[in-house]
Each structure stands twice: as C-alpha cells, then as structure tokens.
Design a protein around this motif. Structure first.
Motif, short mmCIF file in Angstrom:
data_model
loop_
_atom_site.label_atom_id
_atom_site.label_comp_id
_atom_site.label_asym_id
_atom_site.label_seq_id
_atom_site.Cartn_x
_atom_site.Cartn_y
_atom_site.Cartn_z
N GLY A 1 60.89 23.73 11.88
CA GLY A 1 60.58 23.20 10.46
C GLY A 1 61.25 21.78 10.39
N ASP B 1 56.24 29.20 16.26
CA ASP B 1 56.17 28.97 14.90
C ASP B 1 54.91 28.84 14.52
N PRO B 2 54.22 29.78 13.74
CA PRO B 2 52.71 29.65 13.39
C PRO B 2 52.50 28.27 12.50
N PHE B 3 53.62 28.21 11.79
CA PHE B 3 53.28 27.18 10.91
C PHE B 3 53.58 25.78 11.06
N ALA B 4 54.27 25.48 12.35
CA ALA B 4 54.60 24.13 12.64
C ALA B 4 53.42 23.22 12.98
N SER B 5 53.74 21.96 12.71
CA SER B 5 52.65 20.86 13.09
C SER B 5 52.38 20.99 14.59
N GLN C 1 52.06 25.85 21.60
CA GLN C 1 52.50 26.73 20.51
C GLN C 1 52.13 27.84 20.34
N VAL D 1 52.61 31.95 18.13
CA VAL D 1 52.70 32.73 16.82
C VAL D 1 54.10 33.54 16.92
#
Length: 276
Positions: free
Chosen positions: A18, A42-46, A53, A55
């Motif tokens: 985050g 982290d599926p939501f990381a930039s 990356q 999931v």
C-alpha cells in the motif's frame, strides 16, 4: 546527498504494498535495488517495471518464489489470514520484517516462530524521498548491518532496545507527517482567512515550516533557543506566541492527538490477534 542502497543482497518479498510499503519500495528502487530481486503479493499494488506481482502467496509459491527477506505491508487485521500461508515459508535464514501498526514482536514471533529474526519497523511517508525516520526493534538472530543497509536510504534510523514504545512511535512519527501537514494546511487557511490568496498562503506556509525544521536540524539547538532569536519582548512574534502558549493548550491538544492515534494502534493489535 542521496543515499544509495549498499551492502544489501537477497530476494525481497513484499506481502501487501500500500502507501507506506509502496513508498519504501519506490525509494529502494531509486537507491539501486534491482526490481528483479523483488516480488509483490498484492493484486491492487501499482506495477513497477521489472518486478513480478502476484495475486496470492499460493500463486507466488507455485511460480517457484523464494525470499530471504519478507516484509508485511498489508492491513494489521489481515495478519491471521496471511500468517497461516506464510509461516511455513518464513523459515531458516528468512528475516520477517513488519511495518504493521500495533503488531508486536511477540505477536510476530508467535506467528512466525521459525524465521531467523522478527524485525519490527516503523517508517513514515517521507521515506519516499529519503527524508523519513524509521524506528526499529528486533528479536532473534538479526543481521543488523543488512537491516541498517536496507533502511538507510529511507532516512534516519532510530534503533530501540525493544518495542514497548512502538505504539507511541507509530503515532509520533508514523502518523506524524499527517499531523504536521494538517498544521501547515491550517496555518495556510488562517493566512487566507486574514487576507492572503490561497496560493500565496500555502506557498508561504510550506516554505516557513520547511525552512524552520531545516534550520532546527542544521543548528543543533533546542527549539527554544531559535524561538528567542525570532521573538523580541513586546514584538509581533511574542504577541502570537502568547496565544499559542496560553494555558498550555497547544501541548494539551497535541497530547490528545497522539493519545488517540496510539490507542487506535492498540485496538488494531487486538484485531490482528483476533480479539476485536
């Protein structure tokens, strides 16, 4: 002078990336960390160029992932779920790093008993530009030189004997940038209320706060010594200080701010332990 990442090697896994973990990662890459040595679950990381990356931890493990350094950067209340999958992988020479608010070293040792060391780190957002401060406490056979090498590009390091004050440090320096930025925002708003344009008020406020903290750091003096150099008896500065110092209200207000943030950290720790 920009600090570069020296004397740190190994593969780094970030579980959660985050705002804070992302700021640290961006600074490490800027300081010379090879993105190919980093994996993020982290599926939501930039996404970052050159970095893989995933999931989930299961996907990372299925891809043959391994790491020497694992950093927890998700929400504290997700610890139980993450630990169940990660603990069997955090063994041997693996250092388990955590920036989770409220999660103590004893909590980490209980969840990850076979890691070489459990290291609790409290950084702040200014780490993004190498101007942060990181408080550190650890258990186990910690490679302190490697930990220092990793954190040095982020800014100043304060090593604690244990993590008994870490909840307060979380509020004091971890949350601190938000409190200081709110003060700057309010200072600018006051200037605007009294007649400055919004743009001029924010520019002047930012420069005033930035210059004052730089002066304090460079001088080696206590704040009171520098205050006396600005304020003269019966002058404009003293008139304002009389309002700030009235009945100790400013210190009382900031004490309440820090207490609220510290206590919330303890509540988050309870949630992480499943007591919430």
């Amino acid at each position: 002078m920009t600090k570069v990442l020296r004397d740190f090697s190994g593969r780094l896994l970030l579980v959660g990336c985050g705002n804070m973990a992302g700021a640290m990662l961006d600074r490490w890459i800027a300081a010379g960390l090879d993105p190919a040595r980093v994996a993020v679950v982290d599926p939501f990381a930039s996404p970052r160029d050159g970095m893989t990356q995933y999931v989930s931890l299961a996907e990372w493990q299925a891809a043959g992932g391994s790491a020497d350094w694992v950093m927890l950067g998700m929400k504290p209340q997700q610890l139980g779920e993450v630990a169940a999958d990660l603990a069997p992988l955090a063994t041997g020479d693996v250092h388990l790093l955590s920036i989770l608010a409220g999660v103590s070293l004893s909590d980490l040792a209980e969840r990850f008993p076979d890691a070489r060391a459990q290291v609790r780190i409290l950084p702040n957002l200014a780490a993004r530009i190498g101007a942060g401060v990181s408080a550190v406490a650890s258990l186990g056979d910690t490679d302190t030189s490697a930990v220092s090498a990793l954190l040095d590009p982020l800014g100043q390091i304060v090593t604690l004997a244990d993590d008994s004050t870490m909840d307060l440090v979380t509020a004091f320096t971890g949350s601190g940038p938000a409190f200081v930025l709110r003060l700057i925002e309010s200072y600018a708003a006051a200037g605007e209320r009294l007649g400055l344009s919004a743009e001029d008020a924010l520019t002047l406020a930012t420069a005033t706060f930035g210059g004052s903290t730089a002066l304090l750091a460079d001088s080696g003096e206590k704040p009171g010594v520098l205050i006396a150099q600005v304020a003269s008896k019966g002058g404009t500065t003293q008139a304002g200080l009389d309002v700030l110092d009235s009945d100790g209200q400013l210190t009382a207000l900031l004490t309440n701010v820090l207490r609220a943030a510290r206590d919330r950290g303890r509540e988050l720790a309870d949630l992480a332990r499943g007591n919430g």
